[in-house]
Design an enzyme around this catalytic site. Structure first.
Site, short mmCIF file in Angstrom:
data_model
loop_
_atom_site.label_atom_id
_atom_site.label_comp_id
_atom_site.label_asym_id
_atom_site.label_seq_id
_atom_site.Cartn_x
_atom_site.Cartn_y
_atom_site.Cartn_z
N HIS A 33 0.97 -1.19 -0.16
CA HIS A 33 0.02 -0.37 -0.15
C HIS A 33 0.88 0.79 -0.17
O HIS A 33 0.51 2.33 1.06
CB HIS A 33 -0.56 0.18 1.62
CG HIS A 33 -1.82 -0.87 1.35
ND1 HIS A 33 -3.80 -1.35 0.82
CD2 HIS A 33 -1.68 -1.88 1.36
CE1 HIS A 33 -4.09 -2.17 0.85
NE2 HIS A 33 -2.98 -2.82 1.15
N ASN A 84 -10.39 -2.30 2.63
CA ASN A 84 -9.97 -3.21 0.98
C ASN A 84 -11.47 -2.62 0.67
O ASN A 84 -11.89 -2.70 0.86
CB ASN A 84 -9.06 -4.70 0.63
CG ASN A 84 -8.40 -3.87 0.90
OD1 ASN A 84 -7.49 -3.32 0.92
ND2 ASN A 84 -7.56 -5.54 0.77
FE1 HDE Z 1 -2.55 -4.86 5.36
N1 HDE Z 1 -0.64 -4.01 6.58
N2 HDE Z 1 -1.29 -6.78 6.22
N3 HDE Z 1 -4.27 -5.83 4.76
N4 HDE Z 1 -3.36 -3.00 4.96
C1 HDE Z 1 -0.34 -2.58 5.68
O1 HDE Z 1 0.12 -1.37 7.46
C2 HDE Z 1 -1.16 -6.71 6.69
C3 HDE Z 1 -4.58 -6.99 4.74
C4 HDE Z 1 -4.67 -2.36 4.46
O2 HDE Z 1 -3.21 3.21 4.45
C5 HDE Z 1 0.51 -2.43 6.18
O3 HDE Z 1 0.97 0.83 8.09
C6 HDE Z 1 -0.73 -8.21 7.61
C7 HDE Z 1 -6.15 -7.09 4.67
C8 HDE Z 1 -4.89 -1.63 4.39
O4 HDE Z 1 -1.72 2.89 5.09
C9 HDE Z 1 0.92 -3.58 7.13
C10 HDE Z 1 -1.61 -9.16 6.60
C11 HDE Z 1 -6.28 -6.20 4.36
C12 HDE Z 1 -3.25 -0.94 4.29
C13 HDE Z 1 -0.10 -4.79 7.11
C14 HDE Z 1 -2.78 -8.02 5.85
C15 HDE Z 1 -5.65 -5.48 4.64
C16 HDE Z 1 -2.30 -2.11 4.85
C17 HDE Z 1 1.94 -2.03 5.29
C18 HDE Z 1 -2.41 -10.16 7.02
C19 HDE Z 1 -8.20 -5.76 4.49
C20 HDE Z 1 -2.95 0.59 3.80
C21 HDE Z 1 1.93 -0.44 5.84
C22 HDE Z 1 -2.61 -10.64 8.25
C23 HDE Z 1 -9.22 -5.25 5.23
C24 HDE Z 1 -2.79 1.29 5.14
C25 HDE Z 1 1.06 -0.36 6.84
C26 HDE Z 1 -2.62 3.18 4.76
C27 HDE Z 1 -1.14 -1.24 4.91
C28 HDE Z 1 0.07 -5.55 7.08
C29 HDE Z 1 -4.16 -8.44 5.24
C30 HDE Z 1 -5.73 -3.65 4.47
C31 HDE Z 1 2.32 -4.42 6.94
C32 HDE Z 1 -0.08 -8.88 8.30
C33 HDE Z 1 -7.03 -8.87 5.11
C34 HDE Z 1 -5.71 -0.38 3.71
O5 HDE Z 1 1.56 -3.86 8.21
#
Ligand code: HDE
Length: 712
Positions: free
Chosen positions: A91, A164
């Site tokens: 992201h 999302n």
């Molecule tokens: Fe994320 N995700 N994600 N994700 N995600 C990040 O956090 C992570 C997942 C989502 O505009 C990171 O600050 C893991 C689902 C958005 O700043 C990180 C898993 C959904 C954004 C991270 C998921 C998301 C992130 C990277 C699986 C939808 C951007 C930078 C367990 C429900 C937020 C940060 C923004 C960002 C980890 C799965 C949505 C690496 C470990 C499911 C919208 O922490």
């Protein structure tokens, strides 16, 4: 069962802060102290010294070496050298906006969360939309999932709904996330492709990982190339809990529905936009807010009573499953309006730190194993991205209420804590700050009192075992043109995969289990043998089709904010331009006048009209529709102008509404096109009406088979 303890007396709480809790409406106000406006101010160093010369380094003679002593130059360059922070792991590419959320009514039966109880209250929000795969500078319109992260600055603390634009996810357990992300990111040896999934490692992984089948078909659908950020739905994905003041818990799924309808680009347009206007989505959001076309979404929840947790033919804890809206309809909660652009991209959009673990009393987690892992990951990632554990002090991340606790020090600490006792209990500082027991209103956070009696295991629940029935439900729910787009997307992406065994595995072991016809069509496009049957027995779902999943059913009721290009050359019928502009304005839509160059055009009656841009400067892909007014000389000029002809042809190919007025009718012959439901010829009010109706349909889908023959 509730573990409610009596509410703390107000007098006890009162000493903890001086802020008026009923008047925290403006995040802007609380941030004002941090905003810097240089108007009328002297240029100074970071130590506050006024700068006399910002043009020249201190040197030993005008042609001599620079002197180490020059603290002004060194401070400036040192700061510059460290300007960048690590981009987000995923992201990274995103854009943000401020706004507010307002509940429609008091939802206290459902939740004790204050921001969902007081309809008079506007809770400030900051939203960040993003793509997943590409780096910070990548294109906006690539085929990808979009992040939809909302930070609510509530009076009870920050609540983040980090969702999302698709309601499911690629994996079921957080431990697979690094594997998934490594697979979808560019290939490790040459860092290609930027921003997309059309490459071997992605398809290798997902073809071996059937649990991704449902999400991948969403990613191959039109949902992955949204028309604008304003026209995207948002989903919390996981099942969460809402808890009311009596301690009653219910499961919920969060939904955001845009009032502008949900619609997408067409693939050729998305690819071209990624080159011609990398910033297409962020520009659209920015401009809409600047123009006062404030984007709006309705927040709603699907509510499942605790006793119905197991009433479905899937597990509600499995993040690769939706609860079809036809089975559990959405209860509307309130609306969100985005009405203010950030002042500074870095300070606000780049530094905002979301975390699904930021919740407030009245909302709680479910045991979805993907959600549970996320609760750890987001805080952890901010520590390296934002340089330490004090990222909550960055203005965009600060709650609108004061924070007091025993946490101290660490890098970039800005709070100057008074008092001697950074521990609790204490008697030195009068015992402050103190715990607040849970209460119906304004109480301390209390986790849901869930009974868990289990063995410690590394296991996937058997109830997560069906990976194909909802992917099939999704495909079956699509309109014909949406199905064709899905087939084309799989064919395009797999066509970029170099290893044939990966292509074949995806077709035979994944697609054939979703839908045999889909698998056959993709196999044909890839030159692979058609599969004869799937490889697993896919359980039958209680629903064959879910109309709520098709964007064909999610059109807006009007043409508000739609953009129409008006093409003109010297000799144009000025009255026709005026009439169209007026009619569009009445509908809340926008018009831009485009000429062969950026120079003004002359109307047939001799007036000079300023144009908004040249046709090359604002290509048809940036518009929803094209209007060509009459005027013999203008049409003669446009008929011999390759850029103008391509303009109309491209809009036709991208299935947009086109209106040819007066002499512009001749363009049909020049371009060898036939009028259709969206290619309207005429000069009267009736043809305007037909034109607007076609814009309202978003695209002229019935034109699609014919448009294939038109050069791209
Ligand atoms: Fe994320 N995700 N994600 N994700 N995600 C990040 O956090 C992570 C997942 C989502 O505009 C990171 O600050 C893991 C689902 C958005 O700043 C990180 C898993 C959904 C954004 C991270 C998921 C998301 C992130 C990277 C699986 C939808 C951007 C930078 C367990 C429900 C937020 C940060 C923004 C960002 C980890 C799965 C949505 C690496 C470990 C499911 C919208 O922490």
């Amino acid at each position: 069962m509730s573990t409610k303890k009596p509410a703390a007396p107000k007098s006890e709480l009162a000493g903890t802060d001086t802020l008026d809790r009923n008047n925290t409406n403006s995040k802007l106000e609380s941030l004002e102290h941090f905003r810097s406006d240089a108007t009328g101010q002297a240029l100074r160093t970071n130590q506050g010294v006024k700068v006399a010369d910002n043009q020249n380094t201190l040197k030993a003679g005008a042609r001599g070496p620079s002197l180490l002593e020059d603290f002004i130059m060194r401070e400036k360059i040192t700061h510059f050298d460290h300007e960048r922070i690590p981009e987000r792991i995923v992201h990274a590419r995103g854009t943000g906006a401020h706004g507010y959320f307002q509940t429609y009514e008091n939802h206290s039966a459902l939740t004790k969360a204050g921001f969902l109880r007081d309809p008079a209250k506007k809770t400030p929000v900051f939203v960040r939309f993003s793509t997943v795969q590409g780096p910070r500078g990548s294109g906006d319109t690539v085929r990808d999932v979009r992040g939809f992260a909302v930070k609510f600055y509530t009076d009870e603390g920050v609540y983040d709904l980090v969702g999302n634009n698709m309601p499911v996810f690629f994996i079921q357990d957080a431990i697979k996330f690094p594997d998934f992300v490594h697979a979808v990111k560019p290939e490790p040896h040459n860092e290609i492709p930027t921003g997309g999934s059309a490459h071997d490692t992605f398809w290798d992984f997902v073809s071996l990982q059937p649990e991704s089948a449902h999400m991948v078909i969403w990613a191959m659908s039109d949902r992955a190339i949204p028309k604008s950020l304003r026209s995207m739905q948002g989903f919390g994905v996981h099942t969460f809990r809402m808890i009311n003041a009596d301690g009653k818990s219910r499961f919920v799924k969060f939904h955001w529905r845009p009032t502008a309808g949900t619609c997408s680009l067409v693939w050729d347009e998305a690819q071209k936009l990624a080159g011609k206007d990398t910033d297409y989505h962020r520009r659209d959001l920015w401009e809409s807010i600047e123009m006062g076309d404030y984007p709006e979404w309705e927040l709603g929840v699907q509510v499942v009573e605790e006793e119905n947790e197991h009433a479905f033919d899937f597990d509600i804890l499995d993040p690769t499953k939706i609860i079809p809206e036809e089975i559990v309809p959405i209860t509307p909660l309130g609306k969100m309006v985005l009405n203010r652009n950030p002042d500074n991209f870095f300070a606000e959009t780049e530094q905002v730190a979301f975390c699904p673990g930021h919740i407030v009393p009245g909302i709680d987690f479910s045991n979805d194993p993907l959600l549970q892992g996320r609760l750890f990951s987001y805080t952890d990632t901010q520590i390296s991205r934002l340089g330490g554990p004090n990222f909550h002090e960055i203005p965009i991340n600060r709650p609108v209420i004061p924070i007091h606790n025993g946490q101290r020090d660490a890098q970039h600490r800005t709070t100057i804590d008074k008092g001697r006792a950074a521990y609790e209990p204490n008697s030195i500082d009068g015992g402050w700050p103190k715990e607040t027991p849970p209460a119906a209103e304004d109480g301390g956070f209390e986790s849901y009192y869930e009974r868990i009696d289990a063995n410690k295991v590394r296991q996937r629940s058997e109830s997560f075992g069906d990976h194909f029935s909802q992917a099939r439900l999704f495909f079956n729910s699509m309109s014909d043109h949406e199905k064709e787009h899905i087939i084309a997307a799989y064919s395009f992406e797999l066509g970029k995969v170099e290893r044939e065994f990966i292509r074949a595995r995806q077709v035979n072991e994944i697609l054939a289990n979703i839908d045999l016809e889909l698998a056959k069509r993709v196999a044909q496009n890839l030159g692979l043998p058609a599969p004869k049957a799937g490889t697993v027995d896919v359980p039958k779902t209680s629903l064959d089709r879910s109309p709520a999943l098709s964007q064909a059913n999610l059109l807006p009721a009007d043409i508000k904010t739609r953009k129409v290009a008006i093409l003109a050359a010297d000799g144009v019928d000025g009255a026709a331009i005026d009439a169209m502009k007026k009619a569009l304005k009445a509908e809340g839509a926008h018009a831009k006048l485009l000429g062969p160059t950026s120079a003004p055009v002359k109307t047939a009656d001799g007036k000079s009209l300023a144009v908004d841009a040249s046709m090359e400067g604002m290509p048809s892909i940036a518009f929803d529709a094209v209007f060509v007014p009459g005027g013999a000389a203008s049409i003669q000029a446009l008929s011999g102008d390759g850029v103008a002809l391509h303009y109309v042809l491209e809009a036709y190919k991208h299935l947009k509404a086109i209106a040819l007025h007066g002499e512009a009718k001749q363009l049909l012959d020049v371009l060898k096109l036939e009028a259709d439901a969206g290619l309207i010829v005429g000069a009267d009010a009736k043809s305007f009406k037909a034109f607007f109706a076609a814009i309202g349909q978003h695209r002229v889908w019935e034109r699609e088979p014919k448009a294939k023959a038109v050069p791209a």
